[in-house]
Design an enzyme around this catalytic site. Structure first.
Site, PDB file in Angstrom:
ATOM      1  N   GLU A  60       1.325  -2.147  -2.488  1.00  0.00           N
ATOM      2  CA  GLU A  60       1.692  -3.313  -3.295  1.00  0.00           C
ATOM      3  C   GLU A  60       0.907  -3.365  -4.601  1.00  0.00           C
ATOM      4  OE1 GLU A  60       1.293  -3.418  -0.011  1.00  0.00           O
ATOM      5  OE2 GLU A  60       3.365  -3.903   0.566  1.00  0.00           O
ATOM      6  N   HIS A 129       4.448 -12.035   7.828  1.00  0.00           N
ATOM      7  CA  HIS A 129       5.757 -11.894   7.203  1.00  0.00           C
ATOM      8  C   HIS A 129       6.353 -13.224   6.756  1.00  0.00           C
ATOM      9  CE1 HIS A 129       5.223  -8.075   9.214  1.00  0.00           C
ATOM     10  NE2 HIS A 129       6.328  -7.596   8.687  1.00  0.00           N
TER      11      HIS A 129
END
Length: 325
Positions: A60, A129
């Site tokens: 990321e 998540h």
């Protein structure tokens, strides 16, 4: 107009913008060949090629850095962070580099990056998540935060986000991806960033909310109507900047307010909104502004997450309480 799910509406917005501007790029983990974990980018690589829709390594920090670099050099990057709980490795890019670029360069550079990330409970996904992290992002000046609740807004707001000359963090609720459909026009249209929407008009109490909690609040409002309570429901749509004109106008009409968010109570959108209501509309209130939120804890594991997320019944109880003052 076609009836589309949220996923299809977002996919359509991405297709429109890729068609409009060759400098628009999409990248992230599995967005290319696989079309994304939820198929949000399905078939876009096939249509526009690997140079414009491409996969990145599972890193990321690299996705964020690439987005800022491309944004500063004339491109319009759309960077997908596969789940919002994974943004921490990219925080420097999202919350430091992108929002400050115009300021630190004296206006010579801007950073028209759209960061997309799914979030939200209700689908029993693994830890991290489903977290709601909008409170972290909205505290940062220079980046807009958008959270649509329906397919029409999702497409129009995403097009507005991609065309914005400053960074936008675009939040997509997991539960809404496939659970609702709505009429979505073909081709391009925009929904303005920074403008809330009156989803349901009422005269006794105002509910301010966003994302999946719009639908939760509408169910609570329907139940309250059976008891003779008229509830106005406002979809904030944009969390930074907040549309305080619409908020204040609603409070001037109903004189009571509730803020509903899925995120934990501490340091969230609800607290900020209440603070601004107190500054701008306190003399119109006939009762304290109430909050219905997730608890200030880590999101519960899948088997108990329904106990954690605000329900229509919890919202209805808040309506009854605020009406009792």
């Amino acid at each position: 107009m076609a009836q589309l799910t949220m996923v299809k509406a977002i996919n359509d917005a991405l297709r429109v913008e890729l068609s409009q501007d060759e400098n628009t790029l999409i990248f992230g983990e599995d967005v290319g060949v696989n079309g994304g974990v939820f198929r949000v980018t399905e078939n876009l690589q096939k249509e526009f090629g690997e140079d414009r829709v491409f996969d990145t390594p599972l890193a990321e920090s690299g996705i964020g850095g690439l987005a800022v670099g491309l944004g500063s050099q004339g491109f319009r990057p759309i960077a997908e962070i596969q789940f919002i709980g994974f943004i921490f490795e990219a925080m420097d890019s999202i919350l430091v580099q992108a929002p400050r670029l115009r300021y630190r360069s004296g206006g010579r550079y801007n950073c028209p990056v759209t960061f997309r990330a799914p979030f939200g409970a209700g689908v029993k996904s693994p830890e991290l998540h489903s977290d709601s992290l909008e409170g972290l992002i909205t505290q940062t000046p220079g980046i807009k935060v958008v959270c649509p609740s329906n397919p029409y807004d999702a497409k129009g707001l995403l097009i507005s986000a991609i065309r914005d000359n400053d960074p936008v963090f675009f939040m997509e609720h997991l539960k809404l991806y496939f659970s609702i459909k709505g009429e979505v026009p073909d081709g391009e249209y925009t929904v303005p960033i920074g403008k809330a929407n009156v989803v349901k008009e009422g005269k006794d109490v105002s509910i301010f909310t966003y994302g999946a909690m719009v639908h939760t609040s509408l169910k609570a409002a329907e139940a309250a109507e059976k008891e003779g309570i008229s509830v106005e429901v406002i979809d904030l749509r944009t969390l930074s900047p907040l549309d305080m004109d619409t908020v204040v106008a609603s409070i001037e009409k109903t004189n009571r307010a509730i803020v509903v968010q899925e995120a934990p109570k501490q340091a969230g959108i609800a607290g900020e909104l209440i603070a601004q209501i107190n500054e701008k509309a306190i003399f119109h209130l006939e009762a304290p502004v109430l909050r219905v939120t997730g608890p200030s804890t880590v999101l519960g594991f899948p088997l108990i997450e329904e106990e954690w997320v605000p329900s229509p019944d919890r919202v209805k109880k808040a309506i009854q309480k605020v009406m009792s003052y």
